[in-house]
Enzyme design. Structure first.
Site, PDB file in Angstrom:
ATOM      1  N   LYS A 157      -2.257 -15.362 -46.454  1.00  0.00           N
ATOM      2  CA  LYS A 157      -2.409 -14.776 -47.802  1.00  0.00           C
ATOM      3  C   LYS A 157      -1.074 -14.609 -48.512  1.00  0.00           C
ATOM      4  O   LYS A 157      -0.944 -14.940 -49.693  1.00  0.00           O
ATOM      5  CB  LYS A 157      -3.120 -13.419 -47.710  1.00  0.00           C
ATOM      6  CG  LYS A 157      -4.555 -13.476 -47.277  1.00  0.00           C
ATOM      7  CD  LYS A 157      -5.214 -12.113 -47.319  1.00  0.00           C
ATOM      8  CE  LYS A 157      -4.589 -11.106 -46.365  1.00  0.00           C
ATOM      9  NZ  LYS A 157      -4.744 -11.474 -44.942  1.00  0.00           N
ATOM     10  N   THR A 158      -0.078 -14.061 -47.809  1.00  0.00           N
ATOM     11  CA  THR A 158       1.207 -13.799 -48.454  1.00  0.00           C
ATOM     12  C   THR A 158       1.863 -15.099 -48.907  1.00  0.00           C
ATOM     13  O   THR A 158       2.334 -15.210 -50.049  1.00  0.00           O
ATOM     14  CB  THR A 158       2.140 -13.035 -47.504  1.00  0.00           C
ATOM     15  OG1 THR A 158       1.545 -11.775 -47.171  1.00  0.00           O
ATOM     16  CG2 THR A 158       3.492 -12.782 -48.153  1.00  0.00           C
ATOM     17  N   GLU A 204      -2.551 -10.832 -53.660  1.00  0.00           N
ATOM     18  CA  GLU A 204      -2.945 -10.863 -52.258  1.00  0.00           C
ATOM     19  C   GLU A 204      -3.915  -9.714 -52.022  1.00  0.00           C
ATOM     20  O   GLU A 204      -3.612  -8.559 -52.328  1.00  0.00           O
ATOM     21  CB  GLU A 204      -1.703 -10.704 -51.380  1.00  0.00           C
ATOM     22  CG  GLU A 204      -1.993 -10.647 -49.895  1.00  0.00           C
ATOM     23  CD  GLU A 204      -0.728 -10.532 -49.058  1.00  0.00           C
ATOM     24  OE1 GLU A 204      -0.851 -10.159 -47.872  1.00  0.00           O
ATOM     25  OE2 GLU A 204       0.376 -10.811 -49.580  1.00  0.00           O
TER      26      GLU A 204
END
Length: 490
Positions: free
Chosen positions: A152-153, A195
């Protein structure tokens, strides 16, 4: 941060080495035109403001004209940066912090009996969970929410960087420091890219215009963590709810089972290497520093792209970013150029420096899939792969130590630290040596349990050569060893 959980995923994040990590740079990253400026500024107070997520909220709110304050258990480089940017930070927690506050923002993990929470209710202060605040930001304009167990990051960072490279003006909320912004937040005209962390169960009540769904596994499940899911089925149902409440989903066609979780979306698009994916990465050409590839849209070539981070998983992350840029009308070539220059967010395949000519990398990988991907990325460099691994949490180790051992088997050498407890109590019989013993039983001859960090430093300093890549890996404080090895200040 000790007894008060924050929006930070598992541990304090160090400042980007070699990136513009000063508070001036961080402030500059959120001075674009606010996308949801309010006519009446409010006073927001954020509990756990030293966390990587809460600090991003603080920066976004301040850039929108609000008065922002916060508190955390201890001061850190990040809280000092926030103070330099004009955000008041108190050390510790006290009921007096909510005086003259309009909105108190806290994680769902903060107990309702906490003195600041009690004082806020008694004073009539609005108490808003962090996911409620994120929902407000996502729905204020074109919102892109990145969900999934892994990536995600990096994917959120890549989307924001690609959109900016393509001439758009994104806002961003990221669980790591993005070197291009010198911050974990950016404010622009839009779209807003965020995110969305599934470790907070309230994420399932959100939705957005475009959900980017990377994968779904069993992390953040079980135990007595306040925000964890009881079962993986419950967590995956949460992913499906988020997708169903979004107008469109872009999901990875290479990950088994995602199609079934995306049935509720109004519009479904796919990305990956799989035949039939709407956005495809083909003709992959890996090299020691990254991978070049061709991007297809509905079978037709959009152009050539490159990601300067090794590993097939980073090709997929970059492909998702280019797909989102295409969906929002951005030009492909400058977006691809921006991604080719992208060096990654903090603690995601972060190049720290060298030791005796060996390349020193730090990576946040802490569950089996992430560890396997990081080891594969290291192998792509063509160097001898030497991993310093710190297992994270007793429960996570109990659930996955055989998979962690298997994921590390492709490394040439593994130096194993003790488990990072992250405030958990020890579990009888659960120890880092479960991993090393399984690896040895499976024939690995280069795994060593070294609980004393001075032994790790000594061993690597004495033996590192220019043909090595040393990767410190884990969600705890193992990152400090990478700085010590490379002679970089903590």
């Amino acid at each position: 941060m000790t007894d008060l959980p924050t929006n930070q995923t598992d541990s304090q994040q160090p400042t980007m080495s070699g990136a513009p990590g000063t508070s001036q740079s961080a402030a500059a990253a959120v001075t674009g035109p606010p996308s949801s400026q309010t006519q009446t500024p409010l006073h927001y107070h954020l509990m756990g403001v030293g966390g990587i997520g809460m600090s991003a909220f603080a920066r976004l709110l301040k850039a929108r004209g609000h008065h922002v304050s916060g508190c955390d258990e201890a001061a850190s480089d990040l809280t000092r940066q926030l103070e330099h940017e004009g955000i008041t930070v108190a050390v510790g927690h006290h009921a007096s912090h909510v005086a003259d506050v309009d909105v108190l923002v806290a994680s769902e993990a903060v107990p309702k009996s906490h003195p600041e929470m009690v004082a806020a209710r008694e004073a009539g202060v609005q108490v808003r969970p962090r996911m409620g605040l994120l929902e407000e930001l996502l729905r204020a304009g074109p919102g892109v929410g990145v969900i999934g167990t892994h990536g995600k990051t990096t994917t959120t960072s890549m989307i924001a960087v690609a959109l900016q490279g393509a001439g758009l003006d994104p806002s961003a909320f990221v669980g790591g420091i993005v070197p291009e912004f010198g911050s974990n937040a950016r404010v622009g005209a839009g779209p807003f890219v965020a995110e969305v962390d599934e470790s907070d169960r309230a994420f399932a009540e959100l939705g957005c215009e475009t959900a980017v769904f990377t994968n779904a596994e069993d992390d953040h499940v079980g135990g007595n963590q306040a925000t964890y899911w009881e079962t993986v089925e419950e967590q995956h149902a949460g992913f499906a709810r988020f997708v169903g409440q979004s107008r469109r989903v872009l999901y990875c066609a290479d990950w088994p089972g995602l199609d079934a979780l995306c049935q509720g979306a109004e519009e479904r698009l796919t990305y990956g290497q799989a035949d039939g994916a709407d956005y495809r990465a083909v003709n992959l050409r890996p090299d020691p520093d990254g991978t070049s590839f061709t991007v297809l849209w509905s079978g037709a070539a959009l152009g050539e792209a490159r990601v300067g981070l090794p590993g097939v998983h980073n090709v997929l992350n970059a492909l998702a970013a280019l797909a989102v840029t295409h969906l929002y009308g951005g030009e492909f070539t400058p977006a691809a150029r921006a991604l080719a220059e992208f060096s990654g967010p903090g603690r995601r395949w972060q190049r720290i420096g060298e030791l005796n000519g060996a390349l020193v990398i730090d990576d946040y990988a802490h569950n089996a899939t992430k560890v396997a991907a990081a080891v594969q990325a290291a192998r792509q460099t063509g160097r001898r792969v030497r991993v310093v691994f710190q297992p994270h949490r007793y429960l996570r180790t109990q659930q996955s130590w055989p998979r962690l051992a298997d994921a590390l088997m492709d490394a040439d050498e593994v130096l194993l630290l003790d488990i990072a407890a992250a405030s958990e109590d020890p579990i009888e019989g659960i120890h880092a040596t479960l991993i090393s013993e399984r690896m040895a039983q499976q024939g690995h001859r280069g795994v060593h349990y070294l609980p004393d960090r001075t032994d790790v430093l000594r061993a690597l300093r004495d033996t590192a050569t220019s043909g090595d890549i040393i990767v410190t890996m884990g969600a705890g404080d193992v990152w400090k060893l990478s700085r010590e090895l490379a002679g970089v200040a903590l």
